[in-house]
Design a protein around this motif. Sequence first.
Motif, PDB file in Angstrom:
ATOM      1  N   SER A  83      39.369  32.942  23.876  1.00 44.88           N
ATOM      2  CA  SER A  83      37.961  33.570  23.156  1.00 44.88           C
ATOM      3  C   SER A  83      37.700  34.655  23.952  1.00 44.88           C
ATOM      4  CB  SER A  83      36.848  32.426  23.527  1.00 44.88           C
ATOM      5  OG  SER A  83      35.460  32.920  23.362  1.00 44.88           O
ATOM      6  N   GLU A  84      37.214  35.706  22.988  1.00 46.19           N
ATOM      7  CA  GLU A  84      37.093  37.078  23.035  1.00 46.19           C
ATOM      8  C   GLU A  84      35.662  37.132  23.820  1.00 46.19           C
ATOM      9  OE1 GLU A  84      36.154  41.016  20.794  1.00 46.19           O
ATOM     10  OE2 GLU A  84      37.317  39.525  20.044  1.00 46.19           O
ATOM     11  N   ALA A  85      34.782  36.202  23.843  1.00 47.44           N
ATOM     12  CA  ALA A  85      33.655  36.372  24.710  1.00 47.44           C
ATOM     13  C   ALA A  85      33.883  35.756  26.125  1.00 47.44           C
ATOM     14  CB  ALA A  85      32.407  34.878  23.967  1.00 47.44           C
ATOM     15  N   GLU A  86      34.805  35.072  26.231  1.00 47.96           N
ATOM     16  CA  GLU A  86      35.168  34.590  27.546  1.00 47.96           C
ATOM     17  C   GLU A  86      35.774  35.335  28.507  1.00 47.96           C
ATOM     18  OE1 GLU A  86      36.898  30.549  27.632  1.00 47.96           O
ATOM     19  OE2 GLU A  86      35.506  29.623  26.132  1.00 47.96           O
ATOM     20  N   VAL A  87      36.437  36.166  27.802  1.00 46.58           N
ATOM     21  CA  VAL A  87      37.260  37.213  28.514  1.00 46.58           C
ATOM     22  C   VAL A  87      36.513  38.469  29.461  1.00 46.58           C
ATOM     23  CG1 VAL A  87      38.883  39.201  28.587  1.00 46.58           C
ATOM     24  CG2 VAL A  87      39.125  37.529  26.762  1.00 46.58           C
ATOM     25  N   SER A  88      35.190  38.573  29.198  1.00 44.23           N
ATOM     26  CA  SER A  88      34.464  39.499  29.727  1.00 44.23           C
ATOM     27  C   SER A  88      33.858  38.608  31.135  1.00 44.23           C
ATOM     28  CB  SER A  88      33.495  39.850  28.870  1.00 44.23           C
ATOM     29  OG  SER A  88      32.483  38.886  28.512  1.00 44.23           O
ATOM     30  N   LEU A  89      33.576  37.451  30.863  1.00 44.46           N
ATOM     31  CA  LEU A  89      32.966  36.569  31.888  1.00 44.46           C
ATOM     32  C   LEU A  89      34.099  36.413  32.983  1.00 44.46           C
ATOM     33  CD1 LEU A  89      30.975  33.747  30.048  1.00 44.46           C
ATOM     34  CD2 LEU A  89      30.007  35.689  31.585  1.00 44.46           C
ATOM     35  N   TYR A  90      35.390  36.292  32.568  1.00 45.81           N
ATOM     36  CA  TYR A  90      36.306  36.113  33.807  1.00 45.81           C
ATOM     37  C   TYR A  90      36.680  37.422  34.416  1.00 45.81           C
ATOM     38  CZ  TYR A  90      37.418  31.301  32.377  1.00 45.81           C
ATOM     39  OH  TYR A  90      37.374  30.054  32.068  1.00 45.81           O
ATOM     40  N   LEU A  91      36.489  38.524  33.686  1.00 45.87           N
ATOM     41  CA  LEU A  91      36.593  39.931  34.090  1.00 45.87           C
ATOM     42  C   LEU A  91      35.541  40.182  35.269  1.00 45.87           C
ATOM     43  CD1 LEU A  91      37.889  41.928  31.248  1.00 45.87           C
ATOM     44  CD2 LEU A  91      39.186  41.413  33.208  1.00 45.87           C
ATOM     45  N   MET A  92      34.383  39.842  34.835  1.00 44.54           N
ATOM     46  CA  MET A  92      33.342  39.836  35.896  1.00 44.54           C
ATOM     47  C   MET A  92      33.432  39.266  37.147  1.00 44.54           C
ATOM     48  SD  MET A  92      30.972  42.290  34.947  1.00 44.54           S
ATOM     49  CE  MET A  92      29.747  41.760  35.963  1.00 44.54           C
ATOM     50  N   TYR A  93      33.878  37.645  36.923  1.00 40.89           N
ATOM     51  CA  TYR A  93      34.336  36.944  38.017  1.00 40.89           C
ATOM     52  C   TYR A  93      35.253  37.685  39.056  1.00 40.89           C
ATOM     53  CZ  TYR A  93      36.664  33.029  40.420  1.00 40.89           C
ATOM     54  OH  TYR A  93      37.049  32.535  41.326  1.00 40.89           O
ATOM     55  N   LEU A  94      36.315  38.256  38.142  1.00 38.60           N
ATOM     56  CA  LEU A  94      37.273  39.136  39.075  1.00 38.60           C
ATOM     57  C   LEU A  94      36.571  40.011  39.865  1.00 38.60           C
ATOM     58  CD1 LEU A  94      40.348  39.411  36.862  1.00 38.60           C
ATOM     59  CD2 LEU A  94      40.330  37.809  38.881  1.00 38.60           C
ATOM     60  N   LEU A  95      35.726  40.837  39.249  1.00 40.34           N
ATOM     61  CA  LEU A  95      35.072  41.806  40.096  1.00 40.34           C
ATOM     62  C   LEU A  95      34.259  41.163  41.306  1.00 40.34           C
ATOM     63  CD1 LEU A  95      33.481  44.411  37.502  1.00 40.34           C
ATOM     64  CD2 LEU A  95      35.087  44.727  39.367  1.00 40.34           C
ATOM     65  N   THR A  96      33.876  40.157  40.986  1.00 37.25           N
ATOM     66  CA  THR A  96      32.875  39.406  42.029  1.00 37.25           C
ATOM     67  C   THR A  96      33.803  39.057  43.292  1.00 37.25           C
ATOM     68  OG1 THR A  96      32.780  37.402  40.927  1.00 37.25           O
ATOM     69  CG2 THR A  96      31.059  39.043  40.590  1.00 37.25           C
ATOM     70  N   ILE A  97      34.930  38.403  42.803  1.00 37.90           N
ATOM     71  CA  ILE A  97      35.925  38.087  43.836  1.00 37.90           C
ATOM     72  C   ILE A  97      36.231  39.196  44.716  1.00 37.90           C
ATOM     73  CG2 ILE A  97      38.188  37.270  44.250  1.00 37.90           C
ATOM     74  CD1 ILE A  97      38.220  35.794  42.100  1.00 37.90           C
ATOM     75  N   PHE A  98      36.513  40.558  44.042  1.00 34.01           N
ATOM     76  CA  PHE A  98      36.887  41.494  45.091  1.00 34.01           C
ATOM     77  C   PHE A  98      35.668  41.933  45.860  1.00 34.01           C
ATOM     78  CE2 PHE A  98      40.697  41.522  42.493  1.00 34.01           C
ATOM     79  CZ  PHE A  98      41.600  41.789  43.526  1.00 34.01           C
ATOM     80  N   ARG A  99      34.489  41.839  45.423  1.00 35.45           N
ATOM     81  CA  ARG A  99      33.289  42.209  45.918  1.00 35.45           C
ATOM     82  C   ARG A  99      33.187  41.572  47.192  1.00 35.45           C
ATOM     83  NH1 ARG A  99      29.002  39.337  47.153  1.00 35.45           N
ATOM     84  NH2 ARG A  99      27.113  39.973  47.377  1.00 35.45           N
ATOM     85  N   ASP A 100      33.287  40.144  47.180  1.00 33.98           N
ATOM     86  CA  ASP A 100      33.131  39.176  48.259  1.00 33.98           C
ATOM     87  C   ASP A 100      34.281  39.584  49.339  1.00 33.98           C
ATOM     88  OD1 ASP A 100      31.142  37.574  47.148  1.00 33.98           O
ATOM     89  OD2 ASP A 100      32.632  36.077  46.129  1.00 33.98           O
ATOM     90  N   MET A 101      35.367  39.991  48.822  1.00 34.19           N
ATOM     91  CA  MET A 101      36.655  40.318  49.709  1.00 34.19           C
ATOM     92  C   MET A 101      36.196  41.473  50.527  1.00 34.19           C
ATOM     93  SD  MET A 101      40.239  39.803  48.023  1.00 34.19           S
ATOM     94  CE  MET A 101      40.201  39.114  46.318  1.00 34.19           C
ATOM     95  N   PHE A 102      35.611  42.635  49.659  1.00 28.73           N
ATOM     96  CA  PHE A 102      35.090  43.867  50.417  1.00 28.73           C
ATOM     97  C   PHE A 102      34.105  43.288  51.610  1.00 28.73           C
ATOM     98  CE2 PHE A 102      32.033  47.292  50.632  1.00 28.73           C
ATOM     99  CZ  PHE A 102      33.099  48.368  50.867  1.00 28.73           C
ATOM    100  N   LEU A 103      33.297  42.749  51.226  1.00 29.41           N
ATOM    101  CA  LEU A 103      32.280  42.220  52.207  1.00 29.41           C
ATOM    102  C   LEU A 103      32.746  41.531  53.371  1.00 29.41           C
ATOM    103  CD1 LEU A 103      29.236  41.089  49.905  1.00 29.41           C
ATOM    104  CD2 LEU A 103      29.190  43.150  51.431  1.00 29.41           C
ATOM    105  N   ILE A 104      33.524  40.639  52.978  1.00 33.16           N
ATOM    106  CA  ILE A 104      34.075  39.901  54.261  1.00 33.16           C
ATOM    107  C   ILE A 104      34.839  40.695  55.322  1.00 33.16           C
ATOM    108  CG2 ILE A 104      36.107  38.283  54.931  1.00 33.16           C
ATOM    109  CD1 ILE A 104      35.147  36.803  52.559  1.00 33.16           C
ATOM    110  N   GLY A 105      35.609  41.859  54.562  1.00 31.80           N
ATOM    111  CA  GLY A 105      36.474  42.911  55.416  1.00 31.80           C
ATOM    112  C   GLY A 105      35.313  43.742  56.052  1.00 31.80           C
ATOM    113  N   HIS A 106      34.284  44.053  55.659  1.00 33.37           N
ATOM    114  CA  HIS A 106      33.271  45.032  56.214  1.00 33.37           C
ATOM    115  C   HIS A 106      32.453  44.349  57.342  1.00 33.37           C
ATOM    116  CE1 HIS A 106      34.120  48.915  54.942  1.00 33.37           C
ATOM    117  NE2 HIS A 106      34.645  48.532  53.816  1.00 33.37           N
TER     118      HIS A 106
END
Length: 185
Positions: free
Chosen positions: A103-126
């Motif tokens: 679903s085209e609408a769902e892709v953007s939510l999964y991409l945002m989710y990926l960004l939040t995963i990397f945000r979390d990794m960044f915070l854990i690292g710092h």
Amino acid sequence: FNLFFLITSSEGEIPITIRSRCTRIGFAPLLKEEVKRYFLRVLGMDEEKAELFSHISCGSIGTGIFWADKERFSLRRRLAELVTGKNRNYLNTTLIAEKVTKSEAEVSLYLMYLLTIFRDMFLIGHCGDVSLVMNRDIKDILQGEVFDQKWIGLSMKNIQETMYNMRYEVNKWLVFENLLLQIMR
């Protein structure tokens, strides 16, 4: 006198001739407490689930409801395991990309989710503090890991470029699969 409300999450998709005649009103994300209260009262979720979904919803009731679906919620974990290298598997990459891009609408939510995963990794690292993690459902995957900050930055850039490219008529499955292959640890 007529007044029209044009509501969109993709302002750039609206032709400039229409946008130039509009007054833009931005809406801020809801507070976690408001989202949690909605999940408790309206959807009848238990306290623990409402707390979790209020954190992963990014201030959006619609996003929280999206993630409340069992299959999508399960896919979140599989995606996190894939990206962090806990379950690195090329067949799994293809299957996940296929499911995400149905679903085209769902892709953007999964991409945002990926960004939040990397945000979390960044915070854990710092900070080294897991309590700051937004995605509490995958905290166990991220905890105790050391993530390369350069990889995190490059991955976030790739995700943002993919978000931009998904706006065009492209093979979304292939683009998402390529992204996963680029950002997998």
